[in-house]
Design an enzyme around this catalytic site. Structure first.
Site: not given
Ligand code: NDP
Ligand code: HSE
Length: 428
Positions: A13, A129, A132, A134, A187, A190, A205, A302
């Site tokens: 995401t 940044e 916490v 987003g 999205g 977690e 956070k 997001g």
């Molecule tokens: P996703 O699960 O959507 O994406 C994770 C990505 O990492 C995927 O592309 C996956 O590959 C890759 N990946 C995971 N494990 C491995 C591995 N062992 N080796 C290689 N590639 C790997 O996560 P998000 O984008 O939602 O979140 C990413 C981070 O940002 C997290 O730490 C989350 O807590 C943080 N975060 C997320 C927010 C949100 O709104 N989603 C907001 C704020 C923070 P593949 O695509 O091939 O599966």
């Molecule tokens: N799962 C988290 C939330 C993503 O819902 O706020 C952002 O850190």
């Protein structure tokens, strides 16, 4: 500096949002930094998975060494999630003198201090940044814009998933499971939403916010945590009847050098600015000694909002690289941790009771509160149709938590009380 090269760990995401911003806004970003920004490699688990944004497939790799050991890469952006692999990869990147940006609150709340020390030792930046709230620029605000003030208290709606669920339950009467499924589809949640709904994500956070606001090394174990899995439509209904909205909030408060950090479903008076923060939005309400009260509000999760925080960190890192000052902005806790003792915690409380609908019930309850010296602020009673049961909802005045809990135990033992639960109430 003409050019920087980036290695991205994760293309989910947030990674998608970052790639989108880097390609859509490339010119503007390069103008801002005066540097060409080149995305060299992207680590994924599965190279064949369809992606939501166009990318040269040759950039994708499943071998992290192609990024960590690549001498051309200056900046590593970690967006994989989890703790163990990101910890090892970030440590390696820092030791290889690469600057790092991450959105990973799980990692920063558990191993942040260690990684920040390593970053400083290697004269590298480590920015986080997006970890916490987003898209809300709260970490920078605490360390820079509010650096002059003494922060006394922060109340945060810092988990988008639970705020979305509670909003949908409160305003649209959606059942819990449907609201959770919708948050997952959008999205915010977690990969395993347990950490969202059980309050762990918000607690992580609050740990990060407490480090930066108070310079105190709070650990996750120091946070009292309660999630939203036991919150029912009835809790929401009776809170509304008494003029309150239920939110999952994190509170970090310092007084006389003691700190109290907790995450719990809390009743906010309807007029409180945090009560109207709905859906996946987040907000952090900050009480400063000189500034007074201020609120940081916006999308807490997001693709787009989170990517903005990540790419803004990237701009900061590029600027620091140009000035030769990477590693100089690392902020580490300097004070000792003194957790506040339970007998010093005070609050208002919301009590919900199922009672026998018979003469004397009401007075036996109010008498108990009176005998314990706890004053009541609001009361509501309604019969449960078809049963000889009544529902009573009470909000107390401020009372010591220890005294309240003792009283609550006595309340549960009253012959007329069939069921009882309580939640904390925040002042307006
Ligand atoms: P996703 O699960 O959507 O994406 C994770 C990505 O990492 C995927 O592309 C996956 O590959 C890759 N990946 C995971 N494990 C491995 C591995 N062992 N080796 C290689 N590639 C790997 O996560 P998000 O984008 O939602 O979140 C990413 C981070 O940002 C997290 O730490 C989350 O807590 C943080 N975060 C997320 C927010 C949100 O709104 N989603 C907001 C704020 C923070 P593949 O695509 O091939 O599966
Ligand atoms: N799962 C988290 C939330 C993503 O819902 O706020 C952002 O850190």
């Amino acid at each position: 500096m003409d050019k920087v090269s980036i290695g991205l760990l994760g293309f989910g995401t947030v990674g998608t949002g970052v790639v989108r911003l880097l390609s859509k806004d490339r010119e503007r970003l390069e103008e801002r930094t005066g540097t060409k920004i080149h995305l060299e490699k992207v680590l994924v688990r599965n190279k064949n998975r369809p992606r939501k944004v166009l990318i040269d497939n040759r950039k994708l790799t499943t071998d992290v060494h192609e990024i960590l050991e690549n001498p051309n890469i200056d900046i590593v952006i970690e967006l994989m999630g989890g703790i163990e692999n990101p910890y090892r990869y970030i440590l390696r990147a820092l030791r290889n003198k690469k600057n790092v940006i991450t959105a990973n609150k799980d990692l920063m709340a558990s191993c942040g201090e260690e990684l920040l020390i390593e970053a400083r030792k290697n004269h590298c930046d480590l920015y986080y940044e997006a970890s916490v709230a987003g898209g809300i620029p709260i970490l920078r605000s605490l360390t820079d814009s509010l650096a002059a003030d003494r922060i006394q208290k922060m109340i945060g709606i810092v988990n988008g998933t639970t705020n979305y669920i509670l909003s949908k339950m409160s305003h649209e009467g959606l059942p819990y499971n449907k609201a959770l499924a919708s948050a997952q589809a959008l999205g915010f949640a977690e990969a395993d939403p347990t950490s969202d709904v059980e309050g762990l994500d918000a607690a992580r956070k609050m740990v990060i916010l407490s480090h930066l606001a108070y310079s105190i090394p709070v650990r996750l174990d120091d946070v009292k945590i309660m999630g939203i899995t036991d919150i029912t439509s009835e809790d929401i209904f009776y809170a509304q009847k008494l003029g309150y909205t239920i939110k999952l909030v994190g509170i970090a408060e310092v007084s006389n050098g003691d700190i109290d950090v907790r995450v719990e479903p809390t009743l906010l008076p309807d007029g409180h600015p945090l009560a109207s923060v709905d859906n996946e939005n987040n907000a952090i309400y900050v009480y400063g000694s000189a500034l007074g009260e201020t609120m940081f509000y916006g999308p807490g999760a997001g693709e787009g909002p989170t990517a903005v925080s990540v790419v803004s960190d990237l701009i900061s890192v590029i600027r620091n690289m140009s000035l030769g000052v990477t590693g100089n902005h690392i902020f580490l806790p300097r004070k000792e941790l003194h957790p506040r003792k339970d007998n010093l915690v005070e609050s208002r409380f919301f009590v919900r009771l199922h009672v026998k609908d018979q003469p004397g019930t009401f007075s036996s309850i109010t008498d108990l509160f009176k005998d314990q010296g706890i004053s009541l602020e609001r009361l509501y009673q309604e019969p449960v149709p078809g049963k000889e049961i009544a529902e009573i909802a009470i909000v107390t005045h401020v009372a010591s938590k220890v005294l309240f809990e003792k009283t609550f135990e006595m309340l549960k033992k009253l012959e007329v009380v069939l069921e009882a639960k309580y939640l904390r109430v925040e002042r307006g």
